[in-house]
Design a protein around this motif. Structure first.
Motif, mmCIF file in Angstrom:
data_model
loop_
_atom_site.group_PDB
_atom_site.id
_atom_site.type_symbol
_atom_site.label_atom_id
_atom_site.label_comp_id
_atom_site.label_asym_id
_atom_site.label_seq_id
_atom_site.Cartn_x
_atom_site.Cartn_y
_atom_site.Cartn_z
ATOM 1 N N LEU A 201 0.828 -1.203 0.000
ATOM 2 C CA LEU A 201 0.000 0.000 0.000
ATOM 3 C C LEU A 201 0.863 1.255 0.000
ATOM 4 O O LEU A 201 0.495 2.280 -0.586
ATOM 5 C CB LEU A 201 -0.948 -0.006 1.189
ATOM 6 C CG LEU A 201 -2.146 -0.954 1.099
ATOM 7 C CD1 LEU A 201 -2.881 -0.997 2.432
ATOM 8 C CD2 LEU A 201 -3.086 -0.546 -0.026
ATOM 9 N N LYS A 202 1.993 1.194 0.659
ATOM 10 C CA LYS A 202 2.915 2.330 0.667
ATOM 11 C C LYS A 202 3.681 2.447 -0.658
ATOM 12 O O LYS A 202 3.981 3.547 -1.115
ATOM 13 C CB LYS A 202 3.921 2.183 1.813
ATOM 14 C CG LYS A 202 3.309 2.319 3.200
ATOM 15 C CD LYS A 202 4.362 2.112 4.280
ATOM 16 C CE LYS A 202 3.746 2.228 5.680
ATOM 17 N NZ LYS A 202 4.754 1.975 6.745
ATOM 18 N N LYS A 203 3.952 1.319 -1.252
ATOM 19 C CA LYS A 203 4.808 1.295 -2.451
ATOM 20 C C LYS A 203 4.047 1.595 -3.735
ATOM 21 O O LYS A 203 4.576 2.251 -4.635
ATOM 22 C CB LYS A 203 5.473 -0.076 -2.556
ATOM 23 C CG LYS A 203 6.401 -0.239 -3.741
ATOM 24 C CD LYS A 203 7.048 -1.624 -3.748
ATOM 25 C CE LYS A 203 7.965 -1.802 -4.957
ATOM 26 N NZ LYS A 203 8.589 -3.157 -4.977
ATOM 27 N N HIS A 204 2.798 1.116 -3.835
ATOM 28 C CA HIS A 204 2.064 1.187 -5.101
ATOM 29 C C HIS A 204 0.875 2.143 -5.017
ATOM 30 O O HIS A 204 0.250 2.287 -3.969
ATOM 31 C CB HIS A 204 1.558 -0.201 -5.493
ATOM 32 C CG HIS A 204 2.636 -1.229 -5.622
ATOM 33 N ND1 HIS A 204 3.570 -1.215 -6.631
ATOM 34 C CD2 HIS A 204 2.927 -2.326 -4.854
ATOM 35 C CE1 HIS A 204 4.396 -2.243 -6.490
ATOM 36 N NE2 HIS A 204 4.024 -2.928 -5.421
ATOM 37 N N ALA A 205 0.559 2.756 -6.138
ATOM 38 C CA ALA A 205 -0.604 3.640 -6.221
ATOM 39 C C ALA A 205 -1.900 2.843 -6.281
ATOM 40 O O ALA A 205 -2.968 3.376 -5.972
ATOM 41 C CB ALA A 205 -0.496 4.540 -7.457
ATOM 42 N N PHE A 206 -1.798 1.593 -6.670
ATOM 43 C CA PHE A 206 -2.988 0.740 -6.838
ATOM 44 C C PHE A 206 -2.653 -0.660 -6.346
ATOM 45 O O PHE A 206 -1.621 -1.229 -6.695
ATOM 46 C CB PHE A 206 -3.374 0.690 -8.321
ATOM 47 C CG PHE A 206 -4.595 -0.132 -8.623
ATOM 48 C CD1 PHE A 206 -5.853 0.453 -8.657
ATOM 49 C CD2 PHE A 206 -4.495 -1.491 -8.884
ATOM 50 C CE1 PHE A 206 -6.991 -0.297 -8.939
ATOM 51 C CE2 PHE A 206 -5.622 -2.255 -9.170
ATOM 52 C CZ PHE A 206 -6.870 -1.652 -9.198
ATOM 53 N N LEU A 207 -3.549 -1.197 -5.515
ATOM 54 C CA LEU A 207 -3.379 -2.571 -5.039
ATOM 55 C C LEU A 207 -4.744 -3.234 -4.936
ATOM 56 O O LEU A 207 -5.664 -2.699 -4.317
ATOM 57 C CB LEU A 207 -2.690 -2.613 -3.673
ATOM 58 C CG LEU A 207 -2.567 -4.001 -3.024
ATOM 59 C CD1 LEU A 207 -1.674 -4.911 -3.864
ATOM 60 C CD2 LEU A 207 -2.038 -3.892 -1.597
ATOM 61 N N ARG A 208 -4.841 -4.391 -5.532
ATOM 62 C CA ARG A 208 -6.067 -5.188 -5.470
ATOM 63 C C ARG A 208 -5.653 -6.656 -5.463
ATOM 64 O O ARG A 208 -4.725 -7.049 -6.176
ATOM 65 C CB ARG A 208 -6.946 -4.894 -6.686
ATOM 66 C CG ARG A 208 -8.268 -5.643 -6.732
ATOM 67 C CD ARG A 208 -9.011 -5.251 -8.000
ATOM 68 N NE ARG A 208 -10.349 -5.832 -8.058
ATOM 69 C CZ ARG A 208 -11.166 -5.684 -9.102
ATOM 70 N NH1 ARG A 208 -10.780 -4.963 -10.143
ATOM 71 N NH2 ARG A 208 -12.363 -6.243 -9.088
ATOM 72 N N ILE A 209 -6.333 -7.440 -4.652
ATOM 73 C CA ILE A 209 -6.013 -8.861 -4.570
ATOM 74 C C ILE A 209 -7.282 -9.664 -4.795
ATOM 75 O O ILE A 209 -8.300 -9.455 -4.119
ATOM 76 C CB ILE A 209 -5.404 -9.216 -3.196
ATOM 77 C CG1 ILE A 209 -4.088 -8.450 -2.996
ATOM 78 C CG2 ILE A 209 -5.145 -10.718 -3.092
ATOM 79 C CD1 ILE A 209 -3.644 -8.350 -1.564
ATOM 80 N N LEU A 210 -7.241 -10.536 -5.766
ATOM 81 C CA LEU A 210 -8.344 -11.462 -5.997
ATOM 82 C C LEU A 210 -7.979 -12.763 -5.290
ATOM 83 O O LEU A 210 -7.104 -13.501 -5.743
ATOM 84 C CB LEU A 210 -8.549 -11.686 -7.495
ATOM 85 C CG LEU A 210 -8.799 -10.425 -8.330
ATOM 86 C CD1 LEU A 210 -8.972 -10.783 -9.804
ATOM 87 C CD2 LEU A 210 -10.008 -9.657 -7.827
ATOM 88 N N TRP A 211 -8.625 -12.987 -4.157
ATOM 89 C CA TRP A 211 -8.313 -14.204 -3.412
ATOM 90 C C TRP A 211 -9.095 -15.373 -3.991
ATOM 91 O O TRP A 211 -10.261 -15.239 -4.374
ATOM 92 C CB TRP A 211 -8.640 -14.039 -1.928
ATOM 93 C CG TRP A 211 -8.270 -15.258 -1.129
ATOM 94 C CD1 TRP A 211 -7.075 -15.927 -1.177
ATOM 95 C CD2 TRP A 211 -9.090 -15.950 -0.195
ATOM 96 N NE1 TRP A 211 -7.095 -17.003 -0.312
ATOM 97 C CE2 TRP A 211 -8.325 -17.048 0.301
ATOM 98 C CE3 TRP A 211 -10.381 -15.774 0.282
ATOM 99 C CZ2 TRP A 211 -8.813 -17.945 1.232
ATOM 100 C CZ3 TRP A 211 -10.879 -16.659 1.225
ATOM 101 C CH2 TRP A 211 -10.108 -17.734 1.692
ATOM 102 N N LEU A 212 -8.449 -16.539 -4.053
ATOM 103 C CA LEU A 212 -9.012 -17.718 -4.692
ATOM 104 C C LEU A 212 -9.258 -18.795 -3.632
ATOM 105 O O LEU A 212 -8.385 -19.622 -3.368
ATOM 106 C CB LEU A 212 -8.063 -18.229 -5.781
ATOM 107 C CG LEU A 212 -7.514 -17.124 -6.712
ATOM 108 C CD1 LEU A 212 -6.481 -17.697 -7.664
ATOM 109 C CD2 LEU A 212 -8.637 -16.435 -7.464
ATOM 110 N N PRO A 213 -10.414 -18.771 -2.979
ATOM 111 C CA PRO A 213 -10.687 -19.724 -1.901
ATOM 112 C C PRO A 213 -10.480 -21.169 -2.320
ATOM 113 O O PRO A 213 -10.716 -21.534 -3.482
ATOM 114 C CB PRO A 213 -12.169 -19.468 -1.583
ATOM 115 C CG PRO A 213 -12.422 -18.079 -2.029
ATOM 116 C CD PRO A 213 -11.553 -17.884 -3.237
#
Length: 437
Positions: A201-213
């Motif tokens: 979050l500090k390093k990138h302007a955009f962060l999203r994670i698609l978790w795969l249960p």
């Protein structure tokens, strides 16, 4: 102004239907005032893409989509004022032509601005969309207009209001100069991506994670701001990747009958659609926003404080991986990040939060989808908050425990709408107004 009488309102996924007496399509603020003033019970809807029962259920309905004009620009301030029925995609295309952007965007562009604001719609690595609203006009219950600016304390109540304080008329957004993102995507084990959240979050302007249960994997998407002229080696993957939704629909077709098969389907979908890397660039809107939802689905989403998210995640993962349970979850679970604000009914009120989405690809059988129940139980236990436009069963007693300004909002709602004009049956239960007039 167009009016239809005595019809049936049906939601996008056909899970919710209501009879109505009058349905209006308005094109001016004066018409909007007129309909609100003369109606005893009224709700407003757009493209009907909410999984929550908030858009209809009243004798009078307004289809706000024809109330969709761009009112004005202020080039020096980088602001745009629009009518509340404008579709998000149309707004974003307009501001991009001006060389502007809104720096945090929802995942889908087909929603109306009014509905998106009222329900706390958000993207990732920024604030709720409503936090970029700096001024608005609302039609109050008696039909008068109230203008609210960012210097008014009331704006913190109005920014996320479920449409129960009044009907949003005109909205002014503060924009920023457009920028280009270098997007990188790829799979990581849960043991890799989970501890890196704050660092990323500090390093990138955009962060999203698609978790795969049921796979022990996440699909991590990062974005870094770059010069728009910088060349990168684009890799959008195989043409086959475009068929993920179609493959999901096939694999999940009978999982309401055999929930355990979801775990097998997820492993197949991971190998087919989430096991490779991708790389591309574009504006935030171009690079990250879904332009079409495709097949219908049902959604739940819960938010939790950033600091406690790892604990909640591990508890959730342990629970759904028990073969004795029925809460097998379709992929992906969308993990996004919203920064703290002061809006009363915001998920991020005074704390940075993580949002965790849960999807059922079988919209017609969503009522028996056990995952929605399990997720709600776990998140509520830790003080989580539900997304207002998505599925949850919590009501007044539970919500009062997780929203610090819940009682203040209820008092304001009664003050502005003493006859409960803007409440439908669902919202009446949410606010525990069963004994009210």
């Amino acid at each position: 102004m167009k009016q239809n009488k005595n019809g049936v309102w049906t939601s996008w996924n056909e899970n919710i239907t209501y009879n109505y007496k009058s349905l209006y399509k308005v094109i001016s603020e004066k018409e909007l005032q007129e309909v609100v003033k003369k109606s005893d019970k009224i709700r407003v809807f757009g493209n009907k893409q909410s999984s929550a029962d908030i858009a209809s259920g009243a004798a009078t309905l307004i289809d706000i989509r024809s109330y969709n004009k761009i009112i004005s620009f202020n080039d020096s301030e980088k602001t745009i004022t629009v009518q509340s029925g404008i579709i998000l995609g149309d707004l974003l295309e307009t501001i991009e032509e001006k060389g502007w952007c809104i720096p945090c965007l929802p995942d889908i562009n087909t929603i109306t601005i009014g509905g998106a604001l009222a329900t706390g719609t958000h993207g990732t690595s920024g604030h709720l969309l409503s936090e970029y609203m700096i001024k608005c006009k609302i039609v109050l219950a008696e039909g008068s207009i109230k203008e609210i600016t960012e210097t008014d304390e009331l704006i913190n109540a109005v920014r996320v209001s479920l449409g129960v304080l009044g009907v949003l008329s005109e909205v002014t957004f503060k924009c920023e100069p457009i920028y280009t993102l270098h997007i990188k995507e790829g799979p990581e084990n849960d043991t890799e991506w989970l501890p890196k959240i704050k660092e990323r979050l500090k390093k990138h302007a955009f962060l999203r994670i698609l978790w795969l249960p049921h796979t022990d994997k996440g699909y991590v998407i990062t974005g870094d701001k770059i010069d728009s002229n910088k060349e990168i080696t684009e890799d959008l993957g195989s043409e086959f990747l475009k068929h993920r939704r179609k493959a999901s629909k096939i694999l999940y077709k009978y999982t309401h009958v055999f929930p355990w098969f979801t775990a097998i389907a997820n492993k197949l979908l991971y190998r087919g659609f989430f096991s490779s890397t991708k790389e591309h660039k574009g504006s935030l809107y171009l690079a990250t926003v879904t332009k079409s939802r495709g097949s219908t689905l049902e959604l739940a989403e819960w938010t939790i404080g950033l600091d406690i998210f790892p604990t909640v995640f591990e508890e959730l993962k342990t629970e759904i991986n028990k073969w004795s349970n029925k809460s097998f979850i379709h992929i992906p679970m969308d993990i996004r990040f919203v920064y703290k604000d002061k809006s009363w009914l915001s998920y991020a009120y005074k704390q940075d939060t993580v949002t965790t989405g849960c999807v059922s690809r079988n919209a017609a059988t969503a009522d028996t989808y056990e995952a929605f129940k399990s997720i709600e139980k776990i998140f509520l236990k830790h003080g989580g908050k539900p997304h207002w436009a998505k599925r949850f069963v919590a009501k007044d007693i539970e919500l009062s425990k997780v929203y610090d300004k819940w009682e203040d909002f209820k008092a304001l709602r009664r003050e502005l709408d003493p006859t409960n004009k803007f409440l439908n049956p669902y919202l009446t239960e949410i606010f525990n107004e069963k004994t009210s007039n």
